[in-house]
Write a protein that holds these residues in place. Sequence first.
Motif, short mmCIF file in Angstrom:
data_model
loop_
_atom_site.label_atom_id
_atom_site.label_comp_id
_atom_site.label_asym_id
_atom_site.label_seq_id
_atom_site.Cartn_x
_atom_site.Cartn_y
_atom_site.Cartn_z
N LYS A 70 0.87 -1.18 0.00
CA LYS A 70 0.00 0.00 0.00
C LYS A 70 0.91 1.23 0.00
CE LYS A 70 -3.03 3.09 1.83
NZ LYS A 70 -3.96 3.90 1.11
N TYR A 71 0.59 2.19 -0.85
CA TYR A 71 1.41 3.39 -0.95
C TYR A 71 0.54 4.62 -0.77
CZ TYR A 71 4.45 6.96 -2.95
OH TYR A 71 5.21 8.10 -3.15
N GLY A 72 1.01 5.53 0.05
CA GLY A 72 0.29 6.80 0.25
C GLY A 72 1.00 7.60 1.32
N ASP A 73 0.86 8.93 1.25
CA ASP A 73 1.56 9.81 2.19
C ASP A 73 1.25 9.48 3.64
OD1 ASP A 73 2.53 11.07 0.03
OD2 ASP A 73 1.05 12.69 0.02
N GLY A 101 5.60 5.41 4.02
CA GLY A 101 5.51 6.57 3.11
C GLY A 101 6.44 6.50 1.93
N ASP A 104 7.46 4.45 -4.01
CA ASP A 104 6.83 4.91 -5.25
C ASP A 104 7.39 4.08 -6.41
OD1 ASP A 104 5.83 6.32 -7.40
OD2 ASP A 104 6.28 8.29 -6.57
N ARG A 117 -3.33 0.56 -4.03
CA ARG A 117 -4.31 1.34 -3.26
C ARG A 117 -5.14 0.39 -2.39
NH1 ARG A 117 -6.02 4.96 -8.54
NH2 ARG A 117 -4.19 6.33 -8.50
N ASP A 118 -5.97 0.97 -1.54
CA ASP A 118 -6.81 0.18 -0.63
C ASP A 118 -7.65 -0.84 -1.39
OD1 ASP A 118 -5.83 1.83 1.28
OD2 ASP A 118 -7.75 2.64 1.94
N ASN A 127 -8.21 -0.02 -6.76
CA ASN A 127 -7.21 -0.24 -7.81
C ASN A 127 -7.93 -0.51 -9.13
OD1 ASN A 127 -4.46 -0.68 -6.17
ND2 ASN A 127 -6.16 -1.59 -5.04
#
Length: 404
Positions: free
Chosen positions: A196-199, A204, A207, A226-227, A351
């Motif tokens: 899972k990738y996101g700020d 964190g 990428d 994504r979720d 996704n």
Amino acid sequence: MRSKDRISYFYDGDVGNVYFGPNHPMKPHRLCMTHHLVLSYDLHHKMEIYRPHKAYPVELAQFHSPDYVEFLQRITPDTQELFSNEMVKHNLGEDCPIFENLFEFCQIYAGGTIDAARRLNNKLCDIAINWAGGLHHAKKCEASGFCYINDLVLGILELLKYHARVLYIDIDVHHGDGVEEAFYFTDRVMTVSFHKYGDMFFPGTGDVKDVGEREGKNYAINVPLRDGIDDGSFFRLFKMIILKVMECYVPGAIVLQCGADSLAGDRLGCFNLSIDGHAACVKFVKQLNLPLLVTGGGGYTKENVARCWTVETGALLDVELPNEIPENEYIKYFAPDYSLKCPSGHMENLNSKSYLNTIRQQVCENLSAIQHAPGVQMQEVPPDFYIPDFDEDQHNPDQRVNRK
């Protein structure tokens, strides 16, 4: 296919006895639950079971800085007040608390992964399992994300003594940042992380554009998700990328981190994978027929962690396990249905096909830029770590040890 895989399995009962604290999501007790479930299905009769050695400080310092290793050795809950500056320096505190037997805990789980790598190197087994390992966030000089010692890096360093190229695959919901960082500048290890990738999501990093640097450029593969990703879309992407990696990189051995926090319903995760979906990735990697080191990792809904790693132990042994959980010491945790498989979740899958296609294309582009199966000048193999047989407390550090 190899006729029958020889499997070595590492476990020390003491590893599940440590306690991170009352509100901490990491519960090493999940390792005892996993082990008893493995025993209840009689899987121990089909593998060689080993108690790992406790990794020596000198072994841990093959990757970690000696002052960090020494600090972990000295600090205790009673003395932490005295070490407040060093605690800040080495990132210990809320996420990575100080608890009783912390250093011994690190020695056991790291020792298991190092032993697993050595058995593979010496061709004593085809697959080696250490569910206590997989603590992929720890850095050279600091703890991070519940991880203190990065056993995966130590295991990979061991494998590099015998193999020109090692492939690291990570299916934990969190990015395998500590392992990627350790090998970011070399082409001798390719790291592939599905996460899972996101700020706002720890750590964190990861990428798709982060691909490694210098000699390591394009040897770090990141698959940011994504979720709500489900079994079908996860496995299709996994299979396609790993096949492409195998074709371009031609590794001599594989390390697979099986963090179970990518399962549906995990306390800290946000994916929709069922146990069957997670295990499909493990089965796929096993079929590549390379020396394989398998570890645990994250996983914070402990009964599901135990279910998952038991199913995957079965998968590595080619054993299909009955869904009804046999009587065992922790049976009450699996109430009310006492079943082994837990289904996928009902989160919305964010996704989209086009998003996953973009990621796939980007990864393929990065892979096409690498030199096919980079060569390496192989030197004489360094020995497995030489452990002096003496009482360290009574040893005069100025005296040389006879290397007999």
